[in-house]
Design a protein around this motif. Structure first.
Motif, mmCIF file in Angstrom:
data_model
loop_
_atom_site.group_PDB
_atom_site.id
_atom_site.type_symbol
_atom_site.label_atom_id
_atom_site.label_comp_id
_atom_site.label_asym_id
_atom_site.label_seq_id
_atom_site.Cartn_x
_atom_site.Cartn_y
_atom_site.Cartn_z
ATOM 1 N N ALA A 22 54.094 53.802 21.827
ATOM 2 C CA ALA A 22 54.602 52.511 22.295
ATOM 3 C C ALA A 22 55.416 52.672 23.573
ATOM 4 O O ALA A 22 55.262 51.904 24.536
ATOM 5 C CB ALA A 22 55.448 51.863 21.205
ATOM 6 N N PHE A 23 56.277 53.699 23.618
ATOM 7 C CA PHE A 23 57.047 53.956 24.839
ATOM 8 C C PHE A 23 56.117 54.243 26.016
ATOM 9 O O PHE A 23 56.319 53.745 27.120
ATOM 10 C CB PHE A 23 57.996 55.141 24.629
ATOM 11 N N SER A 63 55.889 52.099 29.443
ATOM 12 C CA SER A 63 56.278 52.723 30.710
ATOM 13 C C SER A 63 55.121 52.780 31.694
ATOM 14 O O SER A 63 55.310 52.568 32.900
ATOM 15 C CB SER A 63 56.825 54.136 30.465
ATOM 16 N N SER A 64 53.899 53.046 31.201
ATOM 17 C CA SER A 64 52.762 53.132 32.108
ATOM 18 C C SER A 64 52.471 51.784 32.753
ATOM 19 O O SER A 64 52.198 51.697 33.952
ATOM 20 C CB SER A 64 51.526 53.650 31.367
ATOM 21 N N LEU A 121 54.624 49.154 33.093
ATOM 22 C CA LEU A 121 55.735 48.735 33.949
ATOM 23 C C LEU A 121 55.812 49.570 35.214
ATOM 24 O O LEU A 121 56.117 49.057 36.301
ATOM 25 C CB LEU A 121 57.049 48.801 33.173
ATOM 26 N N THR A 122 55.538 50.879 35.106
ATOM 27 C CA THR A 122 55.538 51.742 36.289
ATOM 28 C C THR A 122 54.439 51.335 37.250
ATOM 29 O O THR A 122 54.652 51.259 38.468
ATOM 30 C CB THR A 122 55.346 53.216 35.885
ATOM 31 N N ALA A 123 53.253 51.048 36.707
ATOM 32 C CA ALA A 123 52.133 50.614 37.558
ATOM 33 C C ALA A 123 52.460 49.309 38.260
ATOM 34 O O ALA A 123 52.179 49.128 39.461
ATOM 35 C CB ALA A 123 50.866 50.476 36.734
ATOM 36 N N GLN A 124 53.061 48.378 37.531
ATOM 37 C CA GLN A 124 53.399 47.075 38.138
ATOM 38 C C GLN A 124 54.477 47.227 39.206
ATOM 39 O O GLN A 124 54.434 46.578 40.250
ATOM 40 C CB GLN A 124 53.855 46.098 37.053
ATOM 41 N N THR A 125 55.452 48.116 38.922
ATOM 42 C CA THR A 125 56.526 48.349 39.891
ATOM 43 C C THR A 125 55.982 48.947 41.169
ATOM 44 O O THR A 125 56.338 48.549 42.282
ATOM 45 C CB THR A 125 57.593 49.276 39.273
#
Length: 269
Positions: free
Chosen positions: A249-250, A254-255, A257-261
């Motif tokens: 789940a983490f 993170s994958s 949100l990191t990609a979107q960021t």
């Protein structure tokens, strides 16, 4: 303590559980609140002892999920402590012979039929048992030992293990089995799958319920494996562990949100 693992083991319906390796009652809350029907508290690989396990069991009871405890070794004192704590089933690791399976069963039974130490003041009996005779009768019917067979030697002796009188269930340990077979933990290897099938078939032939761990991180692969093991008479499945599920789940969060960021940064003026 309403839901009992023994009733799940003899059911033909598929039942899903997991391992509890995180020493937090809140994690057991989440397991129960999200549809899992049982958990196995891991005192072999989990970094905690019986004091913590007892509180984890309280959380399981509060969420109406069945609970078992994997002891660190086939030891009558460890098994007694788990049962006294109100955890009705123990998973006994590294069972390789019928004699070892018999020792585990004996540790769940009071004398003169077994080795379990007797104490009227324990959680399993409400901390002060006023009618010892009735308590013993009830304990004899609701407690039990599950043999975890996870080595090549255990595989060789599986027929005798599965016919051990009083054994509650067989559990196959595919990861340790792959290590024992010299396959470096590769539980997907065909030789490991075939050995697991042999063991499940031996349990089915003996009329012994079986529990199968499924480690596949892919939900699709997990569902496929459950369907395959169902054909061997398995109804109870231990899916991953609390650590595996939380880590996935983490990673998923993170994958994304990191990609979107990164995408947002790339388009920023």
């Amino acid at each position: 303590m309403t839901r009992d693992l023994k009733s799940l083991l003899v059911s033909e319906t598929t039942h899903i559980g997991t391992w509890t390796q995180i020493a937090a009652p809140e994690m057991v809350d989440l397991i129960g609140l999200n549809g899992f029907e049982f958990t196995i508290i891991d005192c072999q690989h989990g970094p905690f002892g019986i004091e913590t396990a007892e509180n984890l069991a309280r959380a399981a009871d509060a969420n109406d999920i069945a609970v078992a405890l994997r002891v660190a070794r086939n030891d009558p004192v460890e098994i007694m402590k788990a049962l006294d704590a109100g955890i009705r089933h123990v998973v006994v690791p590294n069972v390789e012979t019928a004699e070892q399976a018999g020792q585990a069963v004996a540790a769940t039974r009071f004398g003169p039929h077994g080795l379990r130490g007797a104490c009227p003041c324990c959680r399993s009996g409400g901390h002060f048992i006023r009618n010892w005779e009735d308590y013993v009768i009830a304990e004899e019917t609701r407690t039990g030992a599950i043999a975890l067979v996870e080595t090549a030697e255990g595989h060789r002796n599986i027929g005798a293990i599965c016919t051990t009188p009083g054994l509650s269930a067989l559990m196959v340990g595919p990861f340790d089995l792959a290590v024992s077979m010299g396959l470096n933990g590769n539980w997907r290897d065909r030789a490991v799958i075939e050995a697991a099938k042999d063991m499940l078939q031996a349990a089915k032939d003996a009329g012994l319920p079986a529990i199968m761990p499924v480690f596949a991180p892919s939900k699709t692969e997990c569902a496929e494996l459950i369907a395959e093991w169902r054909s061997y008479g398995v109804s109870c499945f231990v899916i991953g562990s609390d650590k595996i599920i939380v880590a996935e789940a983490f990673a998923a969060w993170s994958s994304v949100l990191t990609a979107q960021t990164k995408a947002g940064s790339a388009t920023s003026p």
